[in-house]
Design a protein around this motif. Structure first.
Motif: not given
Length: 451
Positions: A72-75, A91-93, A98-103, A118-121
């Motif tokens: 499940i997504s995280r900021p 980038l998840v801000r 919130q959402f679930v990642y699919s394959p 994270p923003k640099f990543l």
């Protein structure tokens, strides 16, 4: 090495995972029984393009969400499309739903923001440092492009000092923020054009106003004079007087695109428009353009300003099939071709492009497309199913007035799109120079002036 003794440098991803600085993962393999009308969006590659688009996303119900856990997504997460259409990043801000990642997706998650910002990543992953590594492994199977977790763990990542990461992210974010403002403006302009079409040709607001003896709101007298002040009945439908019921085929014809061979797909060549160049329901997606070096005929070509229509959907969700898109300017300097999964609209000259484009966004049009789409795994719609759509056709003068106003809005949006493309180009050119130290962060504005 411990986290407390971590030094900037180039690291294998697996090392950072072992140090619990970075975590990577793929999506949740949901069962059909876990999908629901409610729940968290189940994000697929099609929902990721210059941000997140969950309007028509499938939903994972509570039982599936409980099992998804880390998927499940995280900021702060940075995700990329890792299967099929490989290499879109987001980038998840903090304000991302919130959402679930699919394959179809993978995520990289910084667990120590004081070491990897994270923003640099996100910017590093979007740049040549990771993309070159992805390109070297994505075509290792005979199936669709795919980058597995094992290959990702073997990749290398550049980790500058945290202060440098934050400075680089701030510079690139300032360019992205300008681009996002332009995208928001474009969404507003498109909404204005759709609202105008709905008012004139769906709700018949000017006709109703004149029927009440009123001046149509927000309309000049010359334009208002073109509208009738009463309705007549035609085939059981109330139609403004002087307008007619016709079939869409009176205004247009449709050509089907080239049946291409995968062996002629290339990194360069003739721009080829395909299912990947459509947004759900309407709109052109530049990131989906492919390039082709095989043979084609003149009837397989389009120009800027032409309308293309998706005649196929590779899923049963019916989001892409029937979607129209206007070919923008700036796609190469020669021919543009389109695939057999796409129709090109050939205007017969009785109505402007903008009028026809908005017909293809009406509820009646979508219902016809969905009702006539056939196929068990891949959906398709026939040419005649679209051409036989019944429409209410106003006088040519009214259509022309609408097209003038709508074109002004879309021309403004097109200029915004050109600026977005320029900002993206500037951002992408700055990233490797900032990372390598060739360009000092404090001097980036002078560097931009030279681009």
């Amino acid at each position: 090495m411990s986290k407390s003794r971590f030094a900037p440098g180039i690291y294998k991803v697996s090392e950072l995972i072992d140090l619990k600085i970075l975590d990577i993962g793929d999506g949740y393999r949901a069962k059909n029984s876990e999908m629901s009308e409610e729940g968290l969006p189940f994000a697929r590659a099609g929902n990721i393009n210059e941000g997140f688009h969950f309007e028509s996303a499938d939903r994972l119900g509570d039982d599936g969400v409980a099992k998804a856990a880390e998927k499940i997504s995280r900021p702060g997460d940075v995700l990329f499309t890792s299967k099929g259409t490989v290499g879109r990043f987001a980038l998840v801000r903090e304000d991302t739903p919130q959402f679930v990642y699919s394959p179809q997706l993978c995520y990289w998650r910084s667990k120590e923001h004081s070491i990897i910002y994270p923003k640099f990543l996100y910017y590093w992953m979007s740049g040549p440092g990771l993309i070159s590594q992805i390109n070297s492994v994505k075509g290792q199977t005979d199936m669709a492009d795919y980058v597995n977790l094992r290959d990702q763990r073997m990749m290398y990542i550049q980790v500058p000092p945290i202060a440098t990461q934050r400075e680089i992210a701030a510079v690139l974010s300032s360019l992205d923020d300008k681009g996002e403002l332009n995208r928001q403006m474009n969404r507003t302009l498109e909404q204005m054009a759709r609202a105008l079409f709905k008012s004139w040709f769906i709700d018949f607001d000017p006709v109703h106003a004149k029927q009440r003896g009123e001046q149509p709101a927000g309309m000049d007298a010359e334009t208002a004079a073109l509208f009738p002040d009463r309705f007549v009945e035609i085939d059981g439908k109330e139609v403004p007087e002087g307008w007619e019921i016709a079939k869409l085929g009176k205004l247009i014809d449709l050509d089907k695109g080239v049946s291409y061979k995968g062996e002629f797909l290339s990194q360069s060549g003739i721009p080829m428009l395909n299912l990947g160049t459509f947004f759900a329901k309407a709109g052109f997606k530049p990131s989906g353009i492919k390039y082709y070096t095989g043979d084609y005929k003149n009837k397989h070509t389009v120009e800027a300003g032409d309308i293309i229509i998706a005649n196929t959907d590779l899923t049963q969700r019916r989001e892409i099939i029937g979607s129209p898109a206007i070919v923008p300017k700036g796609i190469g300097s020669g021919d543009i071709i389109f695939t057999h999964h796409t129709f090109a609209m050939r205007n017969r000259g009785l109505a402007g492009q903008q009028f026809i484009y908005h017909i293809m966004q009406t509820d009646d049009y979508r219902e016809r497309v969905i009702g006539h789409a056939h196929g068990t795994t891949v959906l398709a719609v026939k040419k005649d199913s679209l051409l036989d759509l019944e429409i209410i056709l106003p006088s040519g003068e009214i259509v022309d007035r609408f097209c003038i106003q709508a074109s002004a809005l879309y021309n403004c949006a097109e200029q915004n799109g050109i600026e977005i493309a320029h900002l993206t180009q500037v951002r992408d050119s700055l990233l490797p120079r900032l990372l390598s130290g060739e360009l000092d962060v404090s001097d980036w504005e002078n560097a931009v002036e030279g681009l």
